[in-house]
Motif scaffolding. Structure first.
Motif, PDB file in Angstrom:
ATOM      1  N   PRO A 281     -15.292  -7.653 -30.059  1.00 45.96           N
ATOM      2  CA  PRO A 281     -16.628  -7.815 -30.637  1.00 45.96           C
ATOM      3  C   PRO A 281     -17.758  -7.445 -29.683  1.00 45.96           C
ATOM      4  O   PRO A 281     -18.715  -6.777 -30.079  1.00 45.96           O
ATOM      5  CB  PRO A 281     -16.680  -9.305 -31.018  1.00 45.96           C
ATOM      6  N   ALA A 282     -17.661  -7.862 -28.433  1.00 46.73           N
ATOM      7  CA  ALA A 282     -18.721  -7.576 -27.462  1.00 46.73           C
ATOM      8  C   ALA A 282     -18.869  -6.077 -27.249  1.00 46.73           C
ATOM      9  O   ALA A 282     -19.975  -5.539 -27.211  1.00 46.73           O
ATOM     10  CB  ALA A 282     -18.427  -8.281 -26.141  1.00 46.73           C
ATOM     11  N   GLU A 283     -17.742  -5.402 -27.114  1.00 49.02           N
ATOM     12  CA  GLU A 283     -17.757  -3.953 -26.899  1.00 49.02           C
ATOM     13  C   GLU A 283     -18.294  -3.230 -28.134  1.00 49.02           C
ATOM     14  O   GLU A 283     -19.052  -2.262 -28.031  1.00 49.02           O
ATOM     15  CB  GLU A 283     -16.338  -3.485 -26.567  1.00 49.02           C
ATOM     16  N   PHE A 284     -17.897  -3.702 -29.311  1.00 45.82           N
ATOM     17  CA  PHE A 284     -18.339  -3.085 -30.564  1.00 45.82           C
ATOM     18  C   PHE A 284     -19.848  -3.269 -30.761  1.00 45.82           C
ATOM     19  O   PHE A 284     -20.566  -2.344 -31.123  1.00 45.82           O
ATOM     20  CB  PHE A 284     -17.560  -3.701 -31.723  1.00 45.82           C
ATOM     21  N   ILE A 285     -20.334  -4.474 -30.495  1.00 49.95           N
ATOM     22  CA  ILE A 285     -21.772  -4.764 -30.624  1.00 49.95           C
ATOM     23  C   ILE A 285     -22.576  -3.923 -29.637  1.00 49.95           C
ATOM     24  O   ILE A 285     -23.633  -3.381 -29.977  1.00 49.95           O
ATOM     25  CB  ILE A 285     -22.042  -6.268 -30.416  1.00 49.95           C
ATOM     26  N   CYS A 286     -22.054  -3.800 -28.444  1.00 52.43           N
ATOM     27  CA  CYS A 286     -22.712  -2.994 -27.415  1.00 52.43           C
ATOM     28  C   CYS A 286     -22.854  -1.550 -27.894  1.00 52.43           C
ATOM     29  O   CYS A 286     -23.918  -0.943 -27.771  1.00 52.43           O
ATOM     30  CB  CYS A 286     -21.895  -3.056 -26.119  1.00 52.43           C
ATOM     31  N   LYS A 293     -29.193   0.797 -23.908  1.00 56.36           N
ATOM     32  CA  LYS A 293     -28.232   0.293 -22.928  1.00 56.36           C
ATOM     33  C   LYS A 293     -28.183  -1.229 -23.042  1.00 56.36           C
ATOM     34  O   LYS A 293     -29.187  -1.874 -23.353  1.00 56.36           O
ATOM     35  CB  LYS A 293     -28.639   0.699 -21.519  1.00 56.36           C
ATOM     36  N   VAL A 294     -27.011  -1.790 -22.766  1.00 62.26           N
ATOM     37  CA  VAL A 294     -26.830  -3.237 -22.868  1.00 62.26           C
ATOM     38  C   VAL A 294     -26.345  -3.774 -21.523  1.00 62.26           C
ATOM     39  O   VAL A 294     -25.431  -3.225 -20.912  1.00 62.26           O
ATOM     40  CB  VAL A 294     -25.810  -3.592 -23.974  1.00 62.26           C
ATOM     41  N   VAL A 295     -26.983  -4.859 -21.058  1.00 63.18           N
ATOM     42  CA  VAL A 295     -26.614  -5.477 -19.787  1.00 63.18           C
ATOM     43  C   VAL A 295     -25.481  -6.482 -19.983  1.00 63.18           C
ATOM     44  O   VAL A 295     -24.513  -6.516 -19.236  1.00 63.18           O
ATOM     45  CB  VAL A 295     -27.834  -6.175 -19.146  1.00 63.18           C
ATOM     46  N   LYS A 296     -25.597  -7.290 -21.020  1.00 68.49           N
ATOM     47  CA  LYS A 296     -24.628  -8.363 -21.239  1.00 68.49           C
ATOM     48  C   LYS A 296     -24.581  -8.756 -22.713  1.00 68.49           C
ATOM     49  O   LYS A 296     -25.593  -8.699 -23.419  1.00 68.49           O
ATOM     50  CB  LYS A 296     -25.005  -9.582 -20.382  1.00 68.49           C
ATOM     51  N   ILE A 339     -31.333 -10.254 -29.789  1.00 68.41           N
ATOM     52  CA  ILE A 339     -31.576  -9.359 -28.654  1.00 68.41           C
ATOM     53  C   ILE A 339     -32.700  -9.905 -27.782  1.00 68.41           C
ATOM     54  O   ILE A 339     -33.786 -10.248 -28.281  1.00 68.41           O
ATOM     55  CB  ILE A 339     -31.933  -7.941 -29.140  1.00 68.41           C
ATOM     56  N   LYS A 340     -32.448  -9.950 -26.476  1.00 68.87           N
ATOM     57  CA  LYS A 340     -33.469 -10.389 -25.516  1.00 68.87           C
ATOM     58  C   LYS A 340     -33.481  -9.435 -24.327  1.00 68.87           C
ATOM     59  O   LYS A 340     -32.458  -8.821 -23.992  1.00 68.87           O
ATOM     60  CB  LYS A 340     -33.195 -11.807 -25.037  1.00 68.87           C
ATOM     61  N   SER A 341     -34.646  -9.338 -23.715  1.00 67.31           N
ATOM     62  CA  SER A 341     -34.753  -8.535 -22.488  1.00 67.31           C
ATOM     63  C   SER A 341     -34.250  -9.365 -21.311  1.00 67.31           C
ATOM     64  O   SER A 341     -34.087 -10.589 -21.419  1.00 67.31           O
ATOM     65  CB  SER A 341     -36.209  -8.121 -22.254  1.00 67.31           C
ATOM     66  N   GLU A 342     -34.018  -8.711 -20.186  1.00 68.11           N
ATOM     67  CA  GLU A 342     -33.550  -9.432 -18.998  1.00 68.11           C
ATOM     68  C   GLU A 342     -34.569 -10.480 -18.571  1.00 68.11           C
ATOM     69  O   GLU A 342     -34.205 -11.587 -18.159  1.00 68.11           O
ATOM     70  CB  GLU A 342     -33.305  -8.443 -17.849  1.00 68.11           C
ATOM     71  N   SER A 343     -35.848 -10.148 -18.668  1.00 71.15           N
ATOM     72  CA  SER A 343     -36.900 -11.107 -18.282  1.00 71.15           C
ATOM     73  C   SER A 343     -36.848 -12.336 -19.167  1.00 71.15           C
ATOM     74  O   SER A 343     -36.909 -13.472 -18.690  1.00 71.15           O
ATOM     75  CB  SER A 343     -38.280 -10.453 -18.385  1.00 71.15           C
ATOM     76  N   GLN A 344     -36.754 -12.114 -20.496  1.00 69.12           N
ATOM     77  CA  GLN A 344     -36.702 -13.238 -21.436  1.00 69.12           C
ATOM     78  C   GLN A 344     -35.458 -14.092 -21.196  1.00 69.12           C
ATOM     79  O   GLN A 344     -35.522 -15.322 -21.189  1.00 69.12           O
ATOM     80  CB  GLN A 344     -36.691 -12.710 -22.873  1.00 69.12           C
ATOM     81  N   ALA A 345     -34.340 -13.451 -20.984  1.00 68.38           N
ATOM     82  CA  ALA A 345     -33.101 -14.178 -20.739  1.00 68.38           C
ATOM     83  C   ALA A 345     -33.172 -14.948 -19.427  1.00 68.38           C
ATOM     84  O   ALA A 345     -32.699 -16.081 -19.331  1.00 68.38           O
ATOM     85  CB  ALA A 345     -31.919 -13.209 -20.716  1.00 68.38           C
ATOM     86  N   GLY A 346     -33.832 -14.347 -18.384  1.00 71.35           N
ATOM     87  CA  GLY A 346     -33.974 -14.990 -17.086  1.00 71.35           C
ATOM     88  C   GLY A 346     -34.862 -16.214 -17.159  1.00 71.35           C
ATOM     89  O   GLY A 346     -34.563 -17.261 -16.577  1.00 71.35           O
ATOM     90  N   ILE A 347     -35.967 -16.110 -17.880  1.00 72.98           N
ATOM     91  CA  ILE A 347     -36.909 -17.233 -18.039  1.00 72.98           C
ATOM     92  C   ILE A 347     -36.213 -18.399 -18.731  1.00 72.98           C
ATOM     93  O   ILE A 347     -36.338 -19.548 -18.336  1.00 72.98           O
ATOM     94  CB  ILE A 347     -38.152 -16.791 -18.842  1.00 72.98           C
ATOM     95  N   GLU A 348     -35.442 -18.106 -19.786  1.00 70.30           N
ATOM     96  CA  GLU A 348     -34.736 -19.161 -20.526  1.00 70.30           C
ATOM     97  C   GLU A 348     -33.694 -19.828 -19.640  1.00 70.30           C
ATOM     98  O   GLU A 348     -33.536 -21.044 -19.637  1.00 70.30           O
ATOM     99  CB  GLU A 348     -34.074 -18.570 -21.773  1.00 70.30           C
ATOM    100  N   ALA A 349     -32.984 -18.991 -18.858  1.00 70.18           N
ATOM    101  CA  ALA A 349     -31.953 -19.539 -17.981  1.00 70.18           C
ATOM    102  C   ALA A 349     -32.575 -20.454 -16.935  1.00 70.18           C
ATOM    103  O   ALA A 349     -32.081 -21.546 -16.654  1.00 70.18           O
ATOM    104  CB  ALA A 349     -31.193 -18.401 -17.293  1.00 70.18           C
ATOM    105  N   SER A 350     -33.718 -20.010 -16.370  1.00 67.10           N
ATOM    106  CA  SER A 350     -34.428 -20.805 -15.366  1.00 67.10           C
ATOM    107  C   SER A 350     -34.923 -22.106 -15.966  1.00 67.10           C
ATOM    108  O   SER A 350     -34.838 -23.175 -15.371  1.00 67.10           O
ATOM    109  CB  SER A 350     -35.596 -19.992 -14.801  1.00 67.10           C
TER     110      SER A 350
END
Length: 359
Positions: A281-286, A293-296, A339-350
């Protein structure tokens, strides 16, 4: 009725597959109705159609009853009167007497003609219905007959099909006499004959076009696993090869892009993204979010949802204009995609880490 008429019935049975015996039974019933209508509905009669010579005879039928039981002389006859006709008659027998009117031949001929014409129409409708039922979910080439308001009527040879507005490609214009390829969406049987609904917006049209253009798909070497389409704008198609030596995407694109170009031209320059299918699923969604491009990708199997992280500068590309890329990817994979950007994902993680510390 004459021998020529009977020969015509034989020809109908041979050429159109209309059963002669069934047709004669239908004619007899129609003649019975015609007789009662023209010569009195009170008559208890039987119509006989001579299958060899084509002659028509009408017989009155009366039941033999006891004198005390006589109620209607049109329908019944006393036993003593019946015995004068034949000593073999008994109570309950039916006595027939020919009552064919002198001018019944004209009515019979007209009635038989109407029955035959009706049966021919029904048979032709059944033939057309069967023919197009076999073509349901297939592509055929038709000619635009006319355009009425938002409905396009397409001539398919033996019948006209309809293409409603929702089944048309947005922005595509149709003119009388124009040749178009259409997807047979539905074949319905109605009292007025078969009704055929065709489409140019259905994803099945794209699938069939690729089957025609790509031999590897037609032969089953390359499989189309899923299609998501917004007609007139963009299509995403996931493909898989059962032969490791065959590149499924390359096969669909064709030499110098010739195969996919033919399909794009047929669909009025609709963009087509061809991606490689994966059971992961992850590979297919990517792949489905291509060209982004997809980071994760984090998947939730139970909810069939995924959180996709993309580079900041790729966020708008991943989502697409008016959300189209993300929407088509979700349809293609049948997964809910966030879908989230790296910045958005980083802020949420923090933020989550801070919450855990505070707790």
């Amino acid at each position: 009725m004459n021998h020529e008429f009977m020969e015509a019935l034989d020809e109908l049975e041979k050429d159109r597959g209309i059963d002669k015996e069934t047709l004669i039974d239908t004619i007899e019933q129609a003649l019975l109705t015609a007789y009662k209508k023209n010569f009195g509905a009170a008559q208890n009669v039987r119509v006989e159609f001579d299958k060899d010579g084509g002659d028509i005879k009408v017989f009155s039928q009366r039941v033999v009853v006891d004198e005390s039981d006589l109620y209607d002389t049109f329908l019944e006859i006393e036993l003593k009167d019946a015995l004068e006709i034949s000593p073999n008659y008994e109570l309950g027998d039916i006595i027939e007497h020919e009552v064919t009117p002198k001018d019944f031949g004209r009515i019979a001929a007209q009635t038989a003609k109407q029955v035959v014409v009706q049966r021919i129409r029904e048979a032709e409708r059944e033939i057309v219905y069967t023919e197009f039922m076999d073509k349901e979910n297939e592509i055929v080439t038709g000619e635009v007959a006319r355009v009425n308001k938002n409905v396009v009527h397409v001539n398919l040879g033996r019948i006209e099909a309809v293409m409603t507005q929702v089944e048309q490609i947005p922005g595509e214009h149709y003119k009388a006499g124009q040749k178009i390829k259409v997807y047979i969406l539905e074949v319905k049987k109605t009292n007025k004959g078969p009704q055929i609904v065709v489409s140019r917006s259905h994803p099945g049209l794209v699938k069939r076009l690729f089957e025609f253009e790509v031999p590897e798909i037609f032969e089953g070497i390359v499989q189309i696993k899923s299609i998501a389409r917004e007609a007139g704008s963009r299509t995403k198609m996931a493909v898989k090869s059962i032969d490791e030596k065959i590149d499924p995407i390359g096969a669909c694109v064709g030499p110098k892009g010739s195969r996919v170009k033919n399909i794009v031209d047929e669909l009025g320059d609709e963009k087509i993204d061809i991606i490689k299918y994966s059971d992961d699923p992850a590979e297919f969604i990517c792949a489905a979010l291509s060209p982004s491009k997809v980071v994760k990708v984090d998947v939730n199997e139970e909810e069939k949802s995924a959180l996709v992280v993309v580079p900041d500068y790729q966020l708008s590309l991943a989502i697409g204009k008016e959300g189209q890329n993300a929407r088509l990817a979700a349809k293609l994979t049948n997964w809910k995609i966030d879908i989230k950007s790296e910045s958005q994902a980083g802020i949420e993680a923090s933020s989550n880490e801070d919450d855990q510390i505070d707790a």
